[in-house]
Write an enzyme that holds these catalytic residues in place. Sequence first.
Site, PDB file in Angstrom:
ATOM      1  N   PRO A 135       0.822  -1.207   0.000  1.00  0.00           N
ATOM      2  CA  PRO A 135       0.000   0.000   0.000  1.00  0.00           C
ATOM      3  C   PRO A 135       0.864   1.269   0.000  1.00  0.00           C
ATOM      4  CG  PRO A 135      -0.680  -1.518   1.747  1.00  0.00           C
ATOM      5  CD  PRO A 135       0.616  -2.044   1.197  1.00  0.00           C
ATOM      6  N   ASP A 136       0.335   2.348  -0.580  1.00  0.00           N
ATOM      7  CA  ASP A 136       1.085   3.608  -0.461  1.00  0.00           C
ATOM      8  C   ASP A 136       0.683   4.251   0.861  1.00  0.00           C
ATOM      9  OD1 ASP A 136      -1.021   5.542  -2.795  1.00  0.00           O
ATOM     10  OD2 ASP A 136      -1.390   4.716  -0.794  1.00  0.00           O
ATOM     11  N   PHE A 137       0.927   5.536   1.007  1.00  0.00           N
ATOM     12  CA  PHE A 137       0.680   6.161   2.315  1.00  0.00           C
ATOM     13  C   PHE A 137      -0.621   6.964   2.332  1.00  0.00           C
ATOM     14  CE2 PHE A 137       4.572   5.065   4.398  1.00  0.00           C
ATOM     15  CZ  PHE A 137       5.461   4.859   3.355  1.00  0.00           C
ATOM     16  N   ARG A 138      -0.857   7.700   1.212  1.00  0.00           N
ATOM     17  CA  ARG A 138      -1.920   8.715   1.301  1.00  0.00           C
ATOM     18  C   ARG A 138      -3.139   8.436   0.413  1.00  0.00           C
ATOM     19  NH1 ARG A 138       3.044  10.817   1.865  1.00  0.00           N
ATOM     20  NH2 ARG A 138       3.453  11.980   3.798  1.00  0.00           N
ATOM     21  N   ASN A 180      11.028   5.213  -1.582  1.00  0.00           N
ATOM     22  CA  ASN A 180      10.555   3.916  -1.098  1.00  0.00           C
ATOM     23  C   ASN A 180      11.632   3.183  -0.298  1.00  0.00           C
ATOM     24  OD1 ASN A 180       8.268   4.603  -2.453  1.00  0.00           O
ATOM     25  ND2 ASN A 180       8.675   3.298  -4.236  1.00  0.00           N
ATOM     26  N   ASP A 220      11.122  -0.228   0.224  1.00  0.00           N
ATOM     27  CA  ASP A 220      10.812  -1.648  -0.004  1.00  0.00           C
ATOM     28  C   ASP A 220      11.922  -2.391  -0.760  1.00  0.00           C
ATOM     29  OD1 ASP A 220       8.386  -0.339  -2.322  1.00  0.00           O
ATOM     30  OD2 ASP A 220      10.463  -0.896  -2.755  1.00  0.00           O
ATOM     31  N   HIS A 266      15.012   8.052   1.464  1.00  0.00           N
ATOM     32  CA  HIS A 266      14.457   7.832   2.809  1.00  0.00           C
ATOM     33  C   HIS A 266      15.038   6.573   3.438  1.00  0.00           C
ATOM     34  CE1 HIS A 266      10.812  10.613   1.808  1.00  0.00           C
ATOM     35  NE2 HIS A 266      11.964  11.241   1.869  1.00  0.00           N
TER      36      HIS A 266
HETATM   37  N1  APR Z   1      -1.285   4.237 -10.275  1.00  0.00           N
HETATM   38  C1  APR Z   1      -1.094   5.583 -10.296  1.00  0.00           C
HETATM   39  N2  APR Z   1      -0.852   6.317  -9.173  1.00  0.00           N
HETATM   40  C2  APR Z   1      -0.818   5.650  -7.997  1.00  0.00           C
HETATM   41  C3  APR Z   1      -0.994   4.242  -7.909  1.00  0.00           C
HETATM   42  C4  APR Z   1      -1.231   3.543  -9.122  1.00  0.00           C
HETATM   43  N3  APR Z   1      -1.381   2.198  -9.131  1.00  0.00           N
HETATM   44  N4  APR Z   1      -0.899   3.890  -6.585  1.00  0.00           N
HETATM   45  C5  APR Z   1      -0.679   5.032  -5.895  1.00  0.00           C
HETATM   46  N5  APR Z   1      -0.629   6.090  -6.734  1.00  0.00           N
HETATM   47  C6  APR Z   1      -0.371   7.488  -6.399  1.00  0.00           C
HETATM   48  C7  APR Z   1      -1.274   8.033  -5.332  1.00  0.00           C
HETATM   49  O1  APR Z   1      -2.461   8.575  -5.904  1.00  0.00           O
HETATM   50  C8  APR Z   1      -0.397   9.134  -4.718  1.00  0.00           C
HETATM   51  O2  APR Z   1      -0.537  10.356  -5.444  1.00  0.00           O
HETATM   52  O3  APR Z   1       0.934   7.546  -5.862  1.00  0.00           O
HETATM   53  C9  APR Z   1       1.019   8.605  -4.896  1.00  0.00           C
HETATM   54  C10 APR Z   1       1.600   8.036  -3.617  1.00  0.00           C
HETATM   55  O4  APR Z   1       1.692   9.105  -2.687  1.00  0.00           O
HETATM   56  P1  APR Z   1       2.018   8.775  -1.147  1.00  0.00           P
HETATM   57  O5  APR Z   1       1.150   7.695  -0.672  1.00  0.00           O
HETATM   58  O6  APR Z   1       2.033  10.085  -0.437  1.00  0.00           O
HETATM   59  O7  APR Z   1       3.510   8.177  -1.193  1.00  0.00           O
HETATM   60  P2  APR Z   1       4.852   8.985  -1.348  1.00  0.00           P
HETATM   61  O8  APR Z   1       4.694  10.151  -2.275  1.00  0.00           O
HETATM   62  O9  APR Z   1       5.899   8.004  -1.710  1.00  0.00           O
HETATM   63  O10 APR Z   1       5.112   9.507   0.156  1.00  0.00           O
HETATM   64  C11 APR Z   1       6.340  10.159   0.407  1.00  0.00           C
HETATM   65  O11 APR Z   1       5.810  10.192   2.762  1.00  0.00           O
HETATM   66  O12 APR Z   1       5.101   9.148   4.691  1.00  0.00           O
HETATM   67  C12 APR Z   1       6.199   9.545   3.985  1.00  0.00           C
HETATM   68  O13 APR Z   1       8.350   8.606   4.150  1.00  0.00           O
HETATM   69  C13 APR Z   1       7.075   8.378   3.608  1.00  0.00           C
HETATM   70  O14 APR Z   1       8.441   8.105   1.625  1.00  0.00           O
HETATM   71  C14 APR Z   1       7.125   8.434   2.086  1.00  0.00           C
HETATM   72  C15 APR Z   1       6.798   9.883   1.802  1.00  0.00           C
END
Ligand code: APR
Length: 336
Positions: free
Chosen positions: A92-95, A166, A168, A185
């Site tokens: 999963p992503d974060f937001r 990332n 991972d 990170h």
């Molecule tokens: N296709 C297109 N976009 C996607 C997909 C997908 N399958 N899955 C996720 N996304 C997009 C989301 O809509 C979002 O805009 O990827 C982005 C992920 O954003 P975050 O969840 O905020 O992740 P990230 O940008 O890596 O966060 C940065 O925040 O919490 C800290 O240290 C942590 O490294 C992390 C940092």
Amino acid sequence: MALWGRPAVRALRLWGPGAHVICDGKGGHLGNVGGRRPIAFSAGVSGILGNGGSSKKEKLSLQDIAELIRARACQRVVVMVGAGISTPSGIPDFRSPGSGRYSNLQQYDIPYPEAIFELSFFLYNPKPFLSLAKKLYPGNHRPNVTHYFLRLLHDKGQLLRLYTQNIDGLERASGIPASKLVEAHGSFASATCTVCRRTAPGENFWADVLGDRVPYCPVCGGIMKPDIVFFGESLPERFLLHVVDFPMTDLLLILGTSLQVEPFASLSEAVRSSVPRLLMNRDMVGPLAWRPRSRDVVQLGDLVHSVERLVELLGWTEEMKDLVQQETGKVTGCDK
Ligand code: APR
């Protein structure tokens, strides 16, 4: 002082030997990364986009970006990625609303989502982070088509550097060498004692975490923390490579990130205004949303579909299939 030396001094002054991660959640700016004397565009780029790199074309398209890469007019591609490139691998992503990690932390006893990545909270109660870490164990996930597209870009000698947020480890798992990576990170590759600062290989940390034990330093008994960057901590020294990489790049790709965490997000504006920037993400984010540039190309929607479309425009579809088969087969082989 060498050409890149002056910007390095400025970066050190701006961000110090260790830039600190701050998440202002508003896509705010740490401050201008500062203009630097860029490398002039190769003739190829001018030929495709109009002379001198200052395009006569109105908006650029994904096809134009593909042409720049395919015709090798762009030889120094810098890539910035976030958690969105790993969601197709089951992480999963974060937001992302609903599915993002920050929407699913109710099971942990934490005061607010980001606390799980805060050093002060970790020292007070490491268990929430350690149980989250267990889910991130590198051995449980495999690279996907986006990682292998970046590996192919490297194999073709056109990847200058991949900046990832990332932890991972899937970029390394796809075969991209550490020399081409900036893990901004940090990573789980090693761990450090929070008291005596002794370091240990990541394997030791994982042995405890996978056994649901808090990892303690064998020398002083302090809690061992993996070398990932918590909020408020310094970024790895390698992050300073951006001072040389970004002025050199002739194409910036931004994939799967919300661009909400500084100082990483600011890098998206550290390229010359005439350098094309391609954002592939589910939604519009960061400076590309509130301070767009004439050479920006934005491909919104599912990242795998966007990457597959770009690979098709590049004429790399067969090579990608072979690479994924070769790498997956290798992985399957070692699983046997
Ligand atoms: N296709 C297109 N976009 C996607 C997909 C997908 N399958 N899955 C996720 N996304 C997009 C989301 O809509 C979002 O805009 O990827 C982005 C992920 O954003 P975050 O969840 O905020 O992740 P990230 O940008 O890596 O966060 C940065 O925040 O919490 C800290 O240290 C942590 O490294 C992390 C940092």
